[in-house]
Design an enzyme around this catalytic site. Structure first.
Site, PDB file in Angstrom:
ATOM      1  N   ASP A   1      -4.095   2.938   9.310  1.00  0.00           N
ATOM      2  CA  ASP A   1      -4.207   1.549   8.884  1.00  0.00           C
ATOM      3  C   ASP A   1      -3.299   0.675   9.751  1.00  0.00           C
ATOM      4  O   ASP A   1      -3.706  -0.346  10.304  1.00  0.00           O
ATOM      5  CB  ASP A   1      -3.796   1.462   7.406  1.00  0.00           C
ATOM      6  CG  ASP A   1      -4.166   0.137   6.779  1.00  0.00           C
ATOM      7  OD1 ASP A   1      -4.867  -0.654   7.431  1.00  0.00           O
ATOM      8  OD2 ASP A   1      -3.735  -0.115   5.637  1.00  0.00           O
TER       9      ASP A   1
ATOM     10  N   ASP B   1      -4.195  -2.049  13.342  1.00  0.00           N
ATOM     11  CA  ASP B   1      -3.813  -3.460  13.502  1.00  0.00           C
ATOM     12  C   ASP B   1      -3.019  -3.662  14.792  1.00  0.00           C
ATOM     13  O   ASP B   1      -3.158  -4.679  15.469  1.00  0.00           O
ATOM     14  CB  ASP B   1      -2.988  -3.954  12.300  1.00  0.00           C
ATOM     15  CG  ASP B   1      -3.882  -4.425  11.143  1.00  0.00           C
ATOM     16  OD1 ASP B   1      -5.046  -3.993  11.080  1.00  0.00           O
ATOM     17  OD2 ASP B   1      -3.408  -5.231  10.302  1.00  0.00           O
TER      18      ASP B   1
ATOM     19  N   LYS C   1       3.946  12.637  11.702  1.00  0.00           N
ATOM     20  CA  LYS C   1       5.408  12.558  11.635  1.00  0.00           C
ATOM     21  C   LYS C   1       5.913  13.900  11.091  1.00  0.00           C
ATOM     22  O   LYS C   1       6.693  13.971  10.123  1.00  0.00           O
ATOM     23  CB  LYS C   1       5.801  11.374  10.732  1.00  0.00           C
ATOM     24  CG  LYS C   1       7.268  11.015  10.755  1.00  0.00           C
ATOM     25  CD  LYS C   1       7.697  10.320  12.034  1.00  0.00           C
ATOM     26  CE  LYS C   1       9.189  10.036  12.001  1.00  0.00           C
ATOM     27  NZ  LYS C   1       9.716   9.572  13.298  1.00  0.00           N
TER      28      LYS C   1
ATOM     29  N   TYR D   1      -2.777   6.412  -0.207  1.00  0.00           N
ATOM     30  CA  TYR D   1      -3.732   5.499  -0.848  1.00  0.00           C
ATOM     31  C   TYR D   1      -4.294   6.029  -2.161  1.00  0.00           C
ATOM     32  O   TYR D   1      -5.300   5.530  -2.644  1.00  0.00           O
ATOM     33  CB  TYR D   1      -4.858   5.147   0.136  1.00  0.00           C
ATOM     34  CG  TYR D   1      -4.363   4.247   1.235  1.00  0.00           C
ATOM     35  CD1 TYR D   1      -3.527   4.753   2.219  1.00  0.00           C
ATOM     36  CD2 TYR D   1      -4.671   2.899   1.263  1.00  0.00           C
ATOM     37  CE1 TYR D   1      -3.026   3.943   3.225  1.00  0.00           C
ATOM     38  CE2 TYR D   1      -4.171   2.080   2.269  1.00  0.00           C
ATOM     39  CZ  TYR D   1      -3.355   2.608   3.234  1.00  0.00           C
ATOM     40  OH  TYR D   1      -2.855   1.798   4.227  1.00  0.00           O
TER      41      TYR D   1
ATOM     42  N   ASP E   1       5.777   6.856  15.378  1.00  0.00           N
ATOM     43  CA  ASP E   1       6.590   5.744  15.880  1.00  0.00           C
ATOM     44  C   ASP E   1       6.389   5.560  17.386  1.00  0.00           C
ATOM     45  O   ASP E   1       6.198   4.440  17.874  1.00  0.00           O
ATOM     46  CB  ASP E   1       8.073   5.915  15.514  1.00  0.00           C
ATOM     47  CG  ASP E   1       8.564   7.350  15.654  1.00  0.00           C
ATOM     48  OD1 ASP E   1       7.727   8.248  15.837  1.00  0.00           O
ATOM     49  OD2 ASP E   1       9.784   7.578  15.614  1.00  0.00           O
TER      50      ASP E   1
END
Ligand code: ATP
Length: 332
Positions: A227, A231, A169, A123, A203
């Site tokens: 982020d 959701d 990751k 970001y 993942d």
């Protein structure tokens, strides 16, 4: 008297923030003073900036802020007011609790708090073009990683949570995510006594959030992963209308629903204000009004536990009707 800066913004932002402000006034009568400031497209039309200096000054002069949402624009003149206030106010921690309020068919119960690094990662908007394409810089620093992991540990201990999962990751991004993971391991050993520490690749964390969400308690993760995962978690709980969010720094704080401005449903009276109202409860707790915060959460939970459903869940309650019920639950 605490001063709250209200930033309604665009789309459904003003509608859901209005519902939240009504609920906060009822829950903490006489304790709050609301001042309103412009942000987003309406601010650009009036002041020529998406986050005017006057607004930033009002935010700094308040005990906390309640923000709705802004519509992002695909234009070169557009500057994200959200990224800017996070940076200007040093809001390094993004806290997103997601909890099942209505048990929906084919969804697992969920009760997770996603704590997301809010100041760097993908970001920083540092994108470099050349003749082959674009390179996006992704920044992971020791300082920011230590700060967010320490925040997550303190949060888990303070709120009686049992464990923290570091989502990363590091098998692919060995240096950057590897640094974040190493800091998590070190800090948990040092300060996280009594908390279960676990690690999960991003993942498989996404899959587990849907298939077995109760394996998670607190998640600490990097900016983009947080982020996306918040959701996913919101969808498990019923949709974007169910996820509140707090942007927290050493001095300032901004609370908001995790959803965006949803222009498709703006002005129709059907937006679900749950996320905005629960963001208001987080705000109350942050400024020390614990009893009022619990009253709001209990009133929202009571709406759903008595069998009511909002429009986004196929029910008959729009924004106003939801808010009227919550207000009634607060006053008893
Ligand atoms: P933005 O560009 O501002 O992020 P968006 O429409 O792309 O807006 P969201 O606003 O986050 O993204 O939401 C996506 C969709 O989810 C919306 O179009 C809307 O249909 C639904 N939605 C989001 N928030 C709510 C809400 N509070 N109540 C009901 N539906 C919602």
């Amino acid at each position: 008297m605490k001063r709250i800066c209200v930033l309604p913004g665009d789309g459904i932002g003003p509608e859901v923030v209005d519902c939240a402000a009504r609920v906060l006034k009822e829950a903490a009568p006489g304790d709050l003073e609301f001042i309103y400031a412009d942000i987003g497209q309406s601010a650009f039309e009036k002041h020529g900036r998406y986050l005017p200096e006057e607004t930033l000054a009002q935010m700094r002069a308040s005990d906390s802020c309640l923000f709705g949402a802004v519509t992002s624009e695909d234009s070169p003149r557009y500057e994200s007011p959200v990224l800017r206030f996070r940076k200007e106010l040093d809001l390094y921690a993004n806290v997103r609790p997601v909890k099942t309020l209505v048990q929906l068919p084919q969804r697992q119960p969920i009760d997770v708090v996603i704590i997301r690094e809010n100041s760097e990662g993908m970001y920083t908007q540092d994108e470099v073009f050349d003749d082959k394409g674009v390179t996006t810089m992704r920044k992971v620093t020791k300082g920011a990683s230590e700060r967010i992991v320490s925040y997550a540990i303190e949060y888990a201990l303070r709120t009686g949570r049992k464990g923290i999962t570091c989502v990363h990751k590091a098998n692919v991004l060995k240096a950057s995510d590897g640094l974040f993971l190493a800091i998590f391991r070190e800090k948990m050993k040092d300060k996280g006594k009594g908390l279960n520490a676990s690690e999960q690749l991003v993942d498989s964390a996404a899959m587990k959030l849907v298939a077995e969400p109760m394996v998670f308690d607190v998640i600490v993760t990097l900016n983009l992963y947080g982020d996306i995962l918040s959701d996913v978690a919101a969808a498990v709980a019923g949709g974007l209308g169910f996820a509140p969010s707090g942007n927290i720094g050493p001095k300032y704080s901004v609370f908001e629903p995790a959803h965006g401005s949803a222009p498709d449903i703006a002005g129709k009276g059907i937006a679900n204000p749950t996320a905005a109202v629960l963001a208001g409860a987080m705000l109350l707790r942050h400024i020390g009004l614990e009893r009022a915060a619990s009253a709001v959460e209990t009133a929202v939970a009571g709406f759903y536990s008595s069998g009511h459903l909002t429009n986004d869940l196929g029910g008959r309650h729009g924004s106003k009707s939801f808010t009227d019920h919550v207000l009634k639950n607060i006053t008893g």
